[in-house]
Design an enzyme around this catalytic site. Structure first.
Site, PDB file in Angstrom:
ATOM      1  N   LYS A 143       0.895  -1.075  -0.035  1.00  0.00           N
ATOM      2  CA  LYS A 143      -0.150   0.286   0.287  1.00  0.00           C
ATOM      3  C   LYS A 143       0.594   1.330   0.020  1.00  0.00           C
ATOM      4  CE  LYS A 143      -1.632   3.143   2.709  1.00  0.00           C
ATOM      5  NZ  LYS A 143      -1.494   4.157   1.538  1.00  0.00           N
ATOM      6  N   GLY A 154       7.236   5.228   7.295  1.00  0.00           N
ATOM      7  CA  GLY A 154       6.551   6.715   7.495  1.00  0.00           C
ATOM      8  C   GLY A 154       6.538   6.860   8.672  1.00  0.00           C
ATOM      9  N   THR A 213       6.803   8.676  12.351  1.00  0.00           N
ATOM     10  CA  THR A 213       6.492   8.074  13.848  1.00  0.00           C
ATOM     11  C   THR A 213       5.014   7.702  14.972  1.00  0.00           C
ATOM     12  OG1 THR A 213       9.212   8.573  14.014  1.00  0.00           O
ATOM     13  CG2 THR A 213       7.662   8.334  16.389  1.00  0.00           C
ATOM     14  N   THR A 241       2.561   7.454  12.758  1.00  0.00           N
ATOM     15  CA  THR A 241       1.169   6.238  12.416  1.00  0.00           C
ATOM     16  C   THR A 241       2.654   5.530  12.882  1.00  0.00           C
ATOM     17  OG1 THR A 241       1.246   8.126  10.331  1.00  0.00           O
ATOM     18  CG2 THR A 241       1.191   5.849  10.334  1.00  0.00           C
ATOM     19  N   CYS A 292      14.235  11.538   4.648  1.00  0.00           N
ATOM     20  CA  CYS A 292      14.364  11.294   6.225  1.00  0.00           C
ATOM     21  C   CYS A 292      15.590  11.062   6.670  1.00  0.00           C
ATOM     22  CB  CYS A 292      13.690   9.440   6.877  1.00  0.00           C
ATOM     23  SG  CYS A 292      14.044   8.651   5.636  1.00  0.00           S
ATOM     24  N   GLU A 328      10.940  17.050  14.259  1.00  0.00           N
ATOM     25  CA  GLU A 328      10.729  16.990  12.709  1.00  0.00           C
ATOM     26  C   GLU A 328      10.188  17.533  11.566  1.00  0.00           C
ATOM     27  OE1 GLU A 328       9.517  13.357  10.623  1.00  0.00           O
ATOM     28  OE2 GLU A 328      11.295  12.624   9.498  1.00  0.00           O
TER      29      GLU A 328
HETATM   30  P1  NAD Z   1       2.619   8.420   7.310  1.00  0.00           P
HETATM   31  O1  NAD Z   1       3.092   7.880   8.369  1.00  0.00           O
HETATM   32  O2  NAD Z   1       1.451   9.702   7.079  1.00  0.00           O
HETATM   33  O3  NAD Z   1       2.039   8.006   5.824  1.00  0.00           O
HETATM   34  C1  NAD Z   1       2.635   6.433   5.537  1.00  0.00           C
HETATM   35  C2  NAD Z   1       2.326   5.246   5.226  1.00  0.00           C
HETATM   36  O4  NAD Z   1       1.076   5.419   6.258  1.00  0.00           O
HETATM   37  C3  NAD Z   1       1.009   5.553   3.864  1.00  0.00           C
HETATM   38  O5  NAD Z   1       1.074   5.314   3.110  1.00  0.00           O
HETATM   39  C4  NAD Z   1      -0.010   6.259   4.339  1.00  0.00           C
HETATM   40  O6  NAD Z   1      -1.624   6.014   3.824  1.00  0.00           O
HETATM   41  C5  NAD Z   1       0.022   4.637   5.413  1.00  0.00           C
HETATM   42  N1  NAD Z   1      -0.656   4.370   7.031  1.00  0.00           N
HETATM   43  C6  NAD Z   1      -1.127   5.780   7.607  1.00  0.00           C
HETATM   44  N2  NAD Z   1      -1.648   5.812   8.633  1.00  0.00           N
HETATM   45  C7  NAD Z   1      -2.267   4.010   9.100  1.00  0.00           C
HETATM   46  C8  NAD Z   1      -2.530   3.578   9.465  1.00  0.00           C
HETATM   47  N3  NAD Z   1      -3.572   3.541  11.235  1.00  0.00           N
HETATM   48  N4  NAD Z   1      -2.239   1.878   9.071  1.00  0.00           N
HETATM   49  C9  NAD Z   1      -1.769   1.301   8.341  1.00  0.00           C
HETATM   50  N5  NAD Z   1      -1.063   2.187   7.560  1.00  0.00           N
HETATM   51  C10 NAD Z   1      -1.079   3.619   7.652  1.00  0.00           C
HETATM   52  O7  NAD Z   1       4.413   9.133   6.132  1.00  0.00           O
HETATM   53  P2  NAD Z   1       4.693  10.270   5.407  1.00  0.00           P
HETATM   54  O8  NAD Z   1       3.973  11.383   5.728  1.00  0.00           O
HETATM   55  O9  NAD Z   1       4.039   8.872   4.077  1.00  0.00           O
HETATM   56  O10 NAD Z   1       5.908  10.019   5.337  1.00  0.00           O
HETATM   57  C11 NAD Z   1       6.576  10.764   5.813  1.00  0.00           C
HETATM   58  C12 NAD Z   1       7.173   9.777   6.748  1.00  0.00           C
HETATM   59  O11 NAD Z   1       7.813   9.147   6.957  1.00  0.00           O
HETATM   60  C13 NAD Z   1       8.052  11.437   8.022  1.00  0.00           C
HETATM   61  O12 NAD Z   1       7.950  11.372   9.181  1.00  0.00           O
HETATM   62  C14 NAD Z   1      10.026  10.562   6.932  1.00  0.00           C
HETATM   63  O13 NAD Z   1      10.767  10.646   8.291  1.00  0.00           O
HETATM   64  C15 NAD Z   1       9.077   9.479   7.258  1.00  0.00           C
HETATM   65  N6  NAD Z   1      10.500   8.662   6.156  1.00  0.00           N
HETATM   66  C16 NAD Z   1      11.020   7.343   6.849  1.00  0.00           C
HETATM   67  C17 NAD Z   1      12.062   6.808   6.184  1.00  0.00           C
HETATM   68  C18 NAD Z   1      13.017   5.732   6.856  1.00  0.00           C
HETATM   69  O14 NAD Z   1      13.694   5.108   6.282  1.00  0.00           O
HETATM   70  N7  NAD Z   1      12.979   5.857   8.249  1.00  0.00           N
HETATM   71  C19 NAD Z   1      12.111   7.226   4.674  1.00  0.00           C
HETATM   72  C20 NAD Z   1      11.283   7.766   4.701  1.00  0.00           C
HETATM   73  C21 NAD Z   1      10.614   8.705   5.180  1.00  0.00           C
END
Ligand code: NAD
Length: 491
Positions: free
Chosen positions: A170, A223, A225, A227, A283, A390
């Site tokens: 997803k 994604g 923290t 979430t 990130c 962040e």
């Molecule tokens: P997000 O947590 O909002 O969403 C990430 C994914 O999770 C999306 O596909 C979203 O639809 C899904 N999601 C949201 N709620 C969910 C739930 N309850 N259950 C299952 N899936 C759910 O993050 P974002 O805004 O898309 O991305 C930005 C964040 O990602 C930043 O905090 C960034 O630091 C982090 N990130 C981390 C890395 C890493 O490798 N550590 C890499 C890239 C991005």
């Protein structure tokens, strides 16, 4: 344009669609399926049915298919890069040189890994030995964010499939386009139906249903923290295997002795790139810059000069270093940090506004795009939101330090621990500090140099678990110990 779910090797529509906006123009351009429990259930069922045959293939056969997927991505490089940019806002040049080639590499790398994989065995006596079988786990649930859409999605799909699992992926609802293109490539590459299924939609609907599904024993999530924590709460009572790659607030530390190796301008260029590449929406971007006090004035002047020269403009132009932020919501979030800096009287060295001119050779109307200047805020108190939270955008802080001990304490004074980068010509300082910094990855005199053989992940609130060659093997398989005895035991 409307895209479809990809379930059991077929395109599948949904009753409702989400309107995805092109962040450069602010105009809707893609209709994304709004999937829920039913679509997720169908995709999991397809993946479950495909699992026995897929896991039974020889590693070489799976590797050949993964290589063909990589070739298919390469063949459509410009189509992928264009779509990634339209969806996410990143410059097409960046998607062409980084995101898309790295996505292809993810498939090639894991194809290579399984061709060379060995298991271990341990003799007990002349007639008895044990060996380990690494077995795939089943249907992997893979959830990815919007910042490096295809690259991070394939970082999960490639190892999951290589090691014999099937999957339901997803992608982020904001950036689904290239995942849909990937499905076309996988079909063309001859990936058997149901091995990889794509379900688009919101996180709280499709994502949540995937994490809850009883036939999905493993979740790999990248994604935010908040979430990640919610997913952990859902997965833990169901005893699912979980990998969480979460947020970061990464320090970049510059010592004066780095001048023995680089000019001040080279240092400034490298630090600016690590802070603002992909609009700061990586990130791993260095968002807290710490500079040795005796070098601060000279460095900050060079850095500001460098950052002011970065072109923010049409991501389709080769000259643009930064495009728009991914969405209006994210622009509002990033702008709130700039406003906070203004409200609390902090010193903004550059940026802090929407760019007044947005160069575009395409003639597109960018007036409704989500653009913001790269912004540096100086001498921010450590207790400030700007230093602690962040931002995930082109807003960084610049601070000075006097000693190694002081900067290690400052660098570690955050709940995050994803990466750190360090600029110094002193070998002992570099290794000494690498040992003391609380981070999953430490770069010395570089940034975002990725070696897929190495573990990748974060400590503290930046995540749980590691992925990377051996770590992905361990995550996407379960070891089974088989103990063999030949004949009867001699008395
Ligand atoms: P997000 O947590 O909002 O969403 C990430 C994914 O999770 C999306 O596909 C979203 O639809 C899904 N999601 C949201 N709620 C969910 C739930 N309850 N259950 C299952 N899936 C759910 O993050 P974002 O805004 O898309 O991305 C930005 C964040 O990602 C930043 O905090 C960034 O630091 C982090 N990130 C981390 C890395 C890493 O490798 N550590 C890499 C890239 C991005």
């Amino acid at each position: 344009m409307r895209i479809s779910n990809f379930i059991g090797g077929e395109w599948a529509s949904t009753a409702e669609y989400i309107s995805s906006v092109n962040p450069s123009t602010g105009e809707p351009y893609l209709e994304v399926p709004r999937s829920g429990e039913n679509e997720v259930a169908a995709a999991v069922q397809a993946a479950k049915s495909a699992f026995p045959a897929w896991r039974s293939l020889r590693a070489e056969e799976r590797a050949d298919i993964l290589d063909r997927i990589a070739d298919g991505i390469d063949a459509r490089l410009s189509e992928f890069a264009q779509m990634e940019s339209d969806d996410q806002g990143k410059p097409v040049s960046l998607a062409t040189s980084l995101d898309i080639p790295r996505a292809a590499l993810n498939f090639r790398f894991f194809a290579g890994a399984i061709r060379h994989e060995l298991s271990h065995a341990a003799p007990i006596d002349a007639r008895t030995f044990s060996y380990v079988r690494r077995e795939p786990i089943g249907v992997a649930g893979l959830i990815s964010p919007w910042n490096l859409p295809l690259y991070l999605l394939t970082w999960k799909i490639a190892p999951a499939l290589a090691y014999g699992n099937t999957c339901v992926a997803k992608p982020s609802e904001w950036t689904s386009g290239t995942a849909w293109l990937l499905a076309k490539v996988m079909k063309e590459a001859g990936l058997p139906a149901g091995v990889c299924n794509l379900v688009f939609g919101y996180g709280h609907e499709a994502g949540q249903a995937l994490v809850e599904h009883e036939d999905v024993p493993l979740i790999s999530f990248t994604g935010g923290t908040v979430t990640g924590r919610k997913i952990a709460e859902t997965a833990a009572p169901r005893l699912k295997k979980l990998s969480l790659e979460l947020g970061g607030k990464n320090p970049t530390i510059v010592f004066k002795d780095a001048l023995e190796m680089f000019s001040v301008q080279e240092l400034a260029k490298n630090v600016a790139r690590s802070a603002f590449l992909n609009q700061g929406e990586i990130c791993l971007c260095g968002s807290r810059l710490y500079v040795e006090e005796t070098f601060y004035d000279e460095f900050s002047e060079a850095l500001v000069r460098e950052v002011k020269a970065l072109t923010v403009g049409d991501p389709r132009d080769a000259s643009s270093f930064m495009g728009p932020l991914v969405s209006s919501e994210h622009l509002a979030k990033v702008s709130s940090y700039i406003q906070h800096a203004k409200d609390t009287g902090l010193k903004i060295l550059c940026g802090g506004e929407r760019p007044t001119a947005l160069p575009s050779s395409t003639g597109r109307d960018l007036s409704k795009g989500y653009f913001v200047q790269p912004t540096i805020v100086a001498d921010v108190p450590e207790s400030s939101r700007l230093q602690k939270e962040e931002v995930f955008g082109p807003v960084v802080t610049l601070s000075r330090f006097k000693s190694e001990d002081e900067v290690v304490a400052l660098a570690n004074s955050t709940r995050y621990g994803l990466s750190a980068s360090l600029w110094t010509n002193s070998l002992s300082r570099a290794h000494g500090m690498a040992a003391r910094l609380e981070a999953g990855t430490v770069w010395i005199n570089g940034w975002m140099i990725r070696d897929l053989r190495m573990p990748f992940g974060g400590v503290k609130d930046s995540g749980l678990g590691r992925e990377g060659q051996m770590d992905s093997l361990h995550f996407f398989t379960e070891p089974k110990t088989v103990c063999v005895r030949f004949g009867r035991q001699e008395k």
